[in-house]
Scaffold this motif. Structure first.
Motif, PDB file in Angstrom:
ATOM      1  N   PHE A   1      11.108 -14.781  -1.994  1.00  0.00           N
ATOM      2  CA  PHE A   1       9.766 -13.424  -1.325  1.00  0.00           C
ATOM      3  C   PHE A   1       9.610 -12.638  -1.433  1.00  0.00           C
ATOM      4  O   PHE A   1       9.186 -11.399  -1.391  1.00  0.00           O
ATOM      5  CB  PHE A   1       8.160 -14.585  -0.358  1.00  0.00           C
ATOM      6  N   VAL A   2      10.806 -12.061  -0.651  1.00  0.00           N
ATOM      7  CA  VAL A   2      11.023 -11.137  -0.153  1.00  0.00           C
ATOM      8  C   VAL A   2      11.619  -9.764  -2.089  1.00  0.00           C
ATOM      9  O   VAL A   2      11.650  -8.642  -2.036  1.00  0.00           O
ATOM     10  CB  VAL A   2      12.287 -10.923   0.886  1.00  0.00           C
ATOM     11  N   GLN A   3      12.683 -11.244  -2.520  1.00  0.00           N
ATOM     12  CA  GLN A   3      13.175 -10.491  -3.878  1.00  0.00           C
ATOM     13  C   GLN A   3      11.989  -9.964  -5.092  1.00  0.00           C
ATOM     14  O   GLN A   3      12.118  -9.020  -5.737  1.00  0.00           O
ATOM     15  CB  GLN A   3      13.493 -11.774  -4.248  1.00  0.00           C
ATOM     16  N   LYS A   4      10.170 -10.867  -4.348  1.00  0.00           N
ATOM     17  CA  LYS A   4       9.880 -10.130  -5.571  1.00  0.00           C
ATOM     18  C   LYS A   4       9.041  -8.836  -5.021  1.00  0.00           C
ATOM     19  O   LYS A   4       7.686  -8.699  -5.963  1.00  0.00           O
ATOM     20  CB  LYS A   4       8.718 -11.621  -5.334  1.00  0.00           C
ATOM     21  N   ALA A   5       8.771  -8.913  -4.143  1.00  0.00           N
ATOM     22  CA  ALA A   5       7.898  -7.964  -3.701  1.00  0.00           C
ATOM     23  C   ALA A   5       8.345  -6.387  -3.561  1.00  0.00           C
ATOM     24  O   ALA A   5       9.181  -6.042  -4.279  1.00  0.00           O
ATOM     25  CB  ALA A   5       8.277  -7.846  -1.873  1.00  0.00           C
ATOM     26  N   PRO A   6       7.282  -5.466  -4.077  1.00  0.00           N
ATOM     27  CA  PRO A   6       7.518  -4.560  -4.178  1.00  0.00           C
ATOM     28  C   PRO A   6       7.981  -3.118  -3.218  1.00  0.00           C
ATOM     29  O   PRO A   6       7.200  -2.450  -2.552  1.00  0.00           O
ATOM     30  CB  PRO A   6       5.979  -3.382  -4.841  1.00  0.00           C
ATOM     31  N   LEU A   7       9.476  -3.501  -2.826  1.00  0.00           N
ATOM     32  CA  LEU A   7      10.387  -2.501  -2.096  1.00  0.00           C
ATOM     33  C   LEU A   7      11.459  -2.367  -2.523  1.00  0.00           C
ATOM     34  O   LEU A   7      12.246  -3.369  -2.882  1.00  0.00           O
ATOM     35  CB  LEU A   7      10.099  -3.415  -0.423  1.00  0.00           C
ATOM     36  N   TYR A   8      12.522  -2.025  -1.679  1.00  0.00           N
ATOM     37  CA  TYR A   8      14.188  -1.325  -2.385  1.00  0.00           C
ATOM     38  C   TYR A   8      14.854  -2.687  -0.408  1.00  0.00           C
ATOM     39  O   TYR A   8      14.355  -1.480   0.419  1.00  0.00           O
ATOM     40  CB  TYR A   8      14.090  -0.060  -2.058  1.00  0.00           C
ATOM     41  N   ASP A   9      15.685  -3.206  -0.291  1.00  0.00           N
ATOM     42  CA  ASP A   9      15.412  -4.133   0.498  1.00  0.00           C
ATOM     43  C   ASP A   9      17.297  -3.317   0.836  1.00  0.00           C
ATOM     44  O   ASP A   9      17.997  -3.294   0.379  1.00  0.00           O
ATOM     45  CB  ASP A   9      16.384  -5.760  -0.667  1.00  0.00           C
TER      46      ASP A   9
ATOM     47  N   ALA B   1       9.873   4.884  -3.124  1.00  0.00           N
ATOM     48  CA  ALA B   1       8.291   5.626  -2.758  1.00  0.00           C
ATOM     49  C   ALA B   1       8.047   7.411  -1.652  1.00  0.00           C
ATOM     50  O   ALA B   1       8.345   6.635  -0.338  1.00  0.00           O
ATOM     51  CB  ALA B   1       6.850   4.528  -3.212  1.00  0.00           C
ATOM     52  N   LYS B   2       7.527   7.908  -2.045  1.00  0.00           N
ATOM     53  CA  LYS B   2       7.341   9.010  -1.419  1.00  0.00           C
ATOM     54  C   LYS B   2       5.903   8.574  -0.384  1.00  0.00           C
ATOM     55  O   LYS B   2       4.943   7.526  -0.950  1.00  0.00           O
ATOM     56  CB  LYS B   2       7.522  10.281  -2.099  1.00  0.00           C
ATOM     57  N   ALA B   3       5.474   9.321   0.692  1.00  0.00           N
ATOM     58  CA  ALA B   3       4.128   9.622   0.932  1.00  0.00           C
ATOM     59  C   ALA B   3       2.934   9.741   0.634  1.00  0.00           C
ATOM     60  O   ALA B   3       3.468  10.508  -0.243  1.00  0.00           O
ATOM     61  CB  ALA B   3       5.204   9.530   2.929  1.00  0.00           C
TER      62      ALA B   3
ATOM     63  N   GLN C   1       1.155  -1.108  -0.272  1.00  0.00           N
ATOM     64  CA  GLN C   1      -0.078   0.540  -0.193  1.00  0.00           C
ATOM     65  C   GLN C   1       0.804   0.658  -0.475  1.00  0.00           C
ATOM     66  O   GLN C   1       0.523   1.946  -0.085  1.00  0.00           O
ATOM     67  CB  GLN C   1      -0.974   0.122   0.938  1.00  0.00           C
ATOM     68  N   PHE C   2       2.622   1.066   0.614  1.00  0.00           N
ATOM     69  CA  PHE C   2       3.294   2.128   0.844  1.00  0.00           C
ATOM     70  C   PHE C   2       3.579   2.515  -1.147  1.00  0.00           C
ATOM     71  O   PHE C   2       4.743   3.309  -1.521  1.00  0.00           O
ATOM     72  CB  PHE C   2       4.032   2.365   1.400  1.00  0.00           C
ATOM     73  N   GLY C   3       3.368   1.862  -2.137  1.00  0.00           N
ATOM     74  CA  GLY C   3       4.183   2.179  -3.519  1.00  0.00           C
ATOM     75  C   GLY C   3       5.397   0.620  -3.275  1.00  0.00           C
ATOM     76  O   GLY C   3       5.535  -0.204  -2.714  1.00  0.00           O
ATOM     77  N   LYS C   4       6.396   1.728  -3.451  1.00  0.00           N
ATOM     78  CA  LYS C   4       7.923   0.733  -2.919  1.00  0.00           C
ATOM     79  C   LYS C   4       8.898   1.650  -2.069  1.00  0.00           C
ATOM     80  O   LYS C   4       9.531   1.857  -2.582  1.00  0.00           O
ATOM     81  CB  LYS C   4       8.271   0.246  -4.197  1.00  0.00           C
ATOM     82  N   PRO C   5       7.887   1.161  -0.921  1.00  0.00           N
ATOM     83  CA  PRO C   5       8.796   1.514   0.441  1.00  0.00           C
ATOM     84  C   PRO C   5      10.243   0.700   0.100  1.00  0.00           C
ATOM     85  O   PRO C   5      10.527   0.094  -0.192  1.00  0.00           O
ATOM     86  CB  PRO C   5       8.156   1.934   1.135  1.00  0.00           C
ATOM     87  N   ALA C   6      11.356   1.589   1.201  1.00  0.00           N
ATOM     88  CA  ALA C   6      12.517   0.752   1.705  1.00  0.00           C
ATOM     89  C   ALA C   6      12.264  -0.187   3.389  1.00  0.00           C
ATOM     90  O   ALA C   6      11.251   0.395   3.642  1.00  0.00           O
ATOM     91  CB  ALA C   6      13.582   1.711   2.237  1.00  0.00           C
ATOM     92  N   LEU C   7      12.833  -1.038   2.895  1.00  0.00           N
ATOM     93  CA  LEU C   7      12.495  -2.163   4.134  1.00  0.00           C
ATOM     94  C   LEU C   7      13.419  -2.557   5.067  1.00  0.00           C
ATOM     95  O   LEU C   7      14.825  -3.292   4.478  1.00  0.00           O
ATOM     96  CB  LEU C   7      11.942  -3.342   3.629  1.00  0.00           C
ATOM     97  N   ALA C   8      14.003  -2.039   6.024  1.00  0.00           N
ATOM     98  CA  ALA C   8      14.842  -1.883   6.861  1.00  0.00           C
ATOM     99  C   ALA C   8      14.963  -3.714   8.174  1.00  0.00           C
ATOM    100  O   ALA C   8      13.863  -3.517   8.308  1.00  0.00           O
ATOM    101  CB  ALA C   8      15.485  -0.864   7.907  1.00  0.00           C
ATOM    102  N   TYR C   9      15.740  -4.056   7.614  1.00  0.00           N
ATOM    103  CA  TYR C   9      15.681  -5.646   8.637  1.00  0.00           C
ATOM    104  C   TYR C   9      16.535  -6.481   8.711  1.00  0.00           C
ATOM    105  O   TYR C   9      17.629  -6.147   7.634  1.00  0.00           O
ATOM    106  CB  TYR C   9      14.256  -6.408   8.167  1.00  0.00           C
TER     107      TYR C   9
END
Length: 335
Positions: free
Chosen positions: A143-151, A188-190, A125-133
């Protein structure tokens, strides 16, 4: 008054009428020489941030961070700067946090811990955000590699992370949000995710001082502080203090009843990872201004945000500021 949020909370709905009035003025005066000049139009108010409802000059990239939420990882750092705090059930009936940052960034955030499959269903829902983990189960990597996010995990961006002295691993890993976003310049921006805000609470609330939410192996009390105008958090009987000082809490707490069942993933102890379903429809409770409100939520798809409505179908307005979204089941479930 104490209310226990499970399937035992009963909220009375009080409907109050709002009186209407109209001006009885006569016809408008024609403006001529010597008439007062028309008032200059007021400047437009600054736009509101879609996550907090507070004024913002520009929308910035979105960063999601997975944060430890057991006593071993307390006190947490940077959480008070988050726009949204998602509380999710994980293995063993415990909880973990996914904090969403955009309007402001703390100097450090943590302890940073591993991601879960439920995160990948919340984030689109946030577009393509960055995910820190910090790590995921091996089976979950595709699944993470296919997800719409920046790792921007510790393995993808190790320079953004540091081990803090005085804490025991794995609860000593902290990150710099600015360095994380520098590694994901296209994040992605807010944008609108369905939240609505208002300075005035809606009608129909029930006064509450303390509300409890239970998970299979964790419990949370949200206590209203009139002086701070926030719901202060107590976890497992202890005040949830921030590393920066003060108690964790927020002006708005959304208790969202969701379906929680077993995913295909499990930890090395054999405990299955819960899958929290955030797409669909359901009910819940919104806490703001010392009152509790029955609400309904709807999220048509993972790419869309969640709308929250009052009993009469109108948008449920949140108080401005940080929002906690507590994803819980009416009856605690251990998959």
């Amino acid at each position: 008054m104490r209310a226990v949020i499970g399937y035992t909370l009963a909220l009375g709905v009080v409907l109050t009428g709002a009186a209407c009035s109209s001006d009885g003025g006569g016809a408008p005066h024609a403006q001529g020489e010597g008439s007062p000049a028309a008032a200059s139009p007021s400047p437009a108010p600054p736009p509101e941030h879609p996550f907090t409802g507070r004024p913002v000059s520009a929308r910035k990239p979105v960063l999601a961070v997975k944060i430890e939420n057991t006593s071993a990882g307390k006190p947490q750092m940077g959480l008070r700067s988050a726009d949204i705090v998602y509380l999710e059930q994980v293995e063993g009936g415990l909880t973990r946090i996914m904090a969403i940052f955009s309007s402001k960034l703390p100097a450090q955030v943590g302890p940073v811990r591993s991601a879960r499959i439920s995160d990948l269903h919340i984030l689109p829902q946030f577009g393509k955000p960055a995910l820190a983990y910090s790590g995921v189960q091996t089976k979950m990597i595709p699944f993470v590699q296919k997800a719409p996010l920046y790792d921007v995990s510790d393995s993808s961006d190790p320079a953004a992370y540091t081990r803090v002295p005085g804490r025991v691993a794995p609860y000593n890993l902290f990150a710099s949000p600015r360095k994380l976003l520098a590694h994901a310049p296209q994040a992605a921006k807010a944008a609108d995710i369905g939240f609505a805000f208002s300075d005035q609470p809606p009608a129909g609330g029930t006064p509450q001082k303390r509300v409890t939410v239970r998970y299979p192996a964790a419990s949370f009390v949200f206590a209203w502080s009139a002086s701070e105008k926030r719901w202060l958090v107590t976890q497992d009987g202890a005040k949830d203090m921030a590393a920066e000082g003060g108690q964790q809490g927020a002006p708005t707490v959304v208790i969202q009843w969701v379906k929680t069942d077993r995913s295909q993933f499990h930890d090395f102890h054999g405990s299955y990872t819960p899958l929290v379903h955030t797409v669909g429809k359901g009910t819940g409770v919104v806490l703001r201004d010392g009152q509790a409100y029955r609400m309904r939520w709807s999220r048509p798809s993972e790419k869309e945000g969640t709308t929250y409505t009052t009993a009469d179908g109108k948008p449920m307005p949140f108080a401005r500021g940080q929002v906690w979204v507590v994803l819980a089941s009416r009856k605690p479930v251990a998959p």
